[in-house]
Enzyme design. Structure first.
Site, PDB file in Angstrom:
ATOM      1  N   LYS A  13       0.740  -1.108  -0.144  1.00  0.00           N
ATOM      2  CA  LYS A  13       0.038  -0.089  -0.035  1.00  0.00           C
ATOM      3  C   LYS A  13       0.953   1.262   0.063  1.00  0.00           C
ATOM      4  CE  LYS A  13      -2.246  -0.845   3.641  1.00  0.00           C
ATOM      5  NZ  LYS A  13      -1.685  -2.171   4.439  1.00  0.00           N
ATOM      6  N   ARG A  88      -9.803   1.076   8.757  1.00  0.00           N
ATOM      7  CA  ARG A  88      -9.135  -0.184   9.066  1.00  0.00           C
ATOM      8  C   ARG A  88     -10.400  -1.014   9.686  1.00  0.00           C
ATOM      9  NH1 ARG A  88      -3.410   0.368   9.177  1.00  0.00           N
ATOM     10  NH2 ARG A  88      -2.548  -1.343   9.562  1.00  0.00           N
ATOM     11  N   ARG A 127      11.727  -5.951   3.806  1.00  0.00           N
ATOM     12  CA  ARG A 127      11.748  -4.428   3.881  1.00  0.00           C
ATOM     13  C   ARG A 127      12.775  -4.264   5.183  1.00  0.00           C
ATOM     14  NH1 ARG A 127       5.882  -2.219   4.894  1.00  0.00           N
ATOM     15  NH2 ARG A 127       5.771  -2.992   7.052  1.00  0.00           N
ATOM     16  N   ARG A 139      10.936  -0.278  12.080  1.00  0.00           N
ATOM     17  CA  ARG A 139       9.596  -0.206  12.768  1.00  0.00           C
ATOM     18  C   ARG A 139       9.659  -1.417  13.954  1.00  0.00           C
ATOM     19  NH1 ARG A 139       4.690   0.263   8.708  1.00  0.00           N
ATOM     20  NH2 ARG A 139       3.847  -1.118  10.330  1.00  0.00           N
ATOM     21  N   ARG A 150      -0.550  -8.552  13.383  1.00  0.00           N
ATOM     22  CA  ARG A 150      -1.238  -7.284  12.456  1.00  0.00           C
ATOM     23  C   ARG A 150      -2.298  -8.297  11.492  1.00  0.00           C
ATOM     24  NH1 ARG A 150       4.184  -5.128  11.054  1.00  0.00           N
ATOM     25  NH2 ARG A 150       3.232  -4.150   9.469  1.00  0.00           N
TER      26      ARG A 150
END
Ligand code: ADP
Length: 285
Positions: A13, A88, A127, A139, A150
């Site tokens: 995204k 969300r 990532r 993160r 998540r």
């Protein structure tokens, strides 16, 4: 252009949002980024969100709805925006509907990036490795354990939005397993098909005279109500587009012929038939 990007963590995204921002000069509204910056600067919202985010759970709806509502009032929103990570939950989506209604803003589409869950952990690990290599801060929720939380919250709380927006005829689904470049091209193609952006090189070639017109306008010019309605149906969801597109263009051709022969009434009938065909085919799947 006003869009929502929907998809699990690692679907791409953020990457696609940035590309859309660059191409269409719109603003990216990422609630994740906004919350991370609130945590970093230690604002009251940041303090509230910090531990929740670290655990992989969702921050309360009223917090994110408040952030988005304030942000939508900023002057840089006038060209359009792309919501990434919001809504969300179904209550967030309902709140957004209310906000947009109050602010007289129309949503163009919701683009769902569909990916195989098995690829997500790998993507997030890549990532993390890339960020480390660049010397960037990683993160704290990008660990396998938190990622699985998540993902679980995506499945239970966010996935119902697919149905929510598909019912409201806003959903466009794109295969997020393709290369970044292909996904971008596909998103731009379907946005052109619904008339949300101007047709550019990525979109299928329209008739010469209509080359710079949006897809919706081109369809309505070429084939009266049939083309208009059928083009709209064909574009959503995108996954069904090739087949639906065929049926739609068939319907459009029929409608054009009919218009010449017996005028609007027959054209309308052909349009209805084309749409029915598409709907039937989808229902079978
Ligand atoms: P990802 O989509 O990769 O999980 P985000 O950057 O969008 O990452 O979000 C990171 C975290 O921020 C989420 O796990 C959640 O705790 C919080 N968050 C972001 N957006 C929302 C939202 N709309 N509602 C509730 N919490 C949110």
């Amino acid at each position: 252009m006003r869009l929502i990007l929907l998809g699990p963590p690692g679907a791409g995204k953020g990457t696609q949002a940035q590309r859309l921002v660059h191409k269409h000069h719109i603003v990216q509204l990422s609630t994740g980024e906004m919350l991370r910056s609130a945590v970093a600067t230690g604002t009251p919202i940041g303090l509230q969100a910090k531990d929740i985010m670290a655990s992989g759970a969702l921050v309360p709806d009223e917090i994110v709805v408040g952030i988005i509502s304030d942000r939508l009032d900023q002057p840089d929103m006038k060209n359009g925006f792309i919501l990434d990570g919001f809504p969300r939950t179904v209550p967030q989506a309902a709140a957004l509907d209310e906000l947009l209604k109050k602010k007289h803003i129309k949503l163009d589409a919701v683009v769902e990036l569909r990916v195989n869950e098995s690829a997500l952990l790998n993507r997030v690990e890549t990532r993390v490795a890339e960020m480390r290599a660049r010397g960037e801060e990683v993160r704290i929720d990008d660990t396998p354990e938190v990622l699985s939380k998540r993902l679980a919250s995506y499945r239970t709380l966010t996935e119902p939005l697919i149905h929510y927006y598909s019912e409201r005829r806003k959903l466009l689904t794109v295969d997020g397993m393709m290369t970044i470049e292909h996904v971008t091209r596909e998103i731009n193609r379907i946005l052109a098909a619904i008339g949300a952006v101007e047709l550019k090189a990525a979109a299928p070639k329209p008739a010469k005279k209509l080359a710079r017109k949006p897809a919706k306008a081109a369809a309505s010019k070429s084939a009266s109500p049939a083309g208009k309605k059928a083009a709209k149906t064909a574009a959503k969801p995108a996954k069904a587009a090739p087949k639906a597109g065929k049926a739609a263009s068939k319907g459009a051709k029929k409608a054009k012929k009919a218009t010449a022969k017996t005028g609007r009434k027959v054209a309308k009938k052909a349009a209805k038939k084309a749409v029915k065909k598409v709907t039937k085919r989808r229902a079978k799947r």
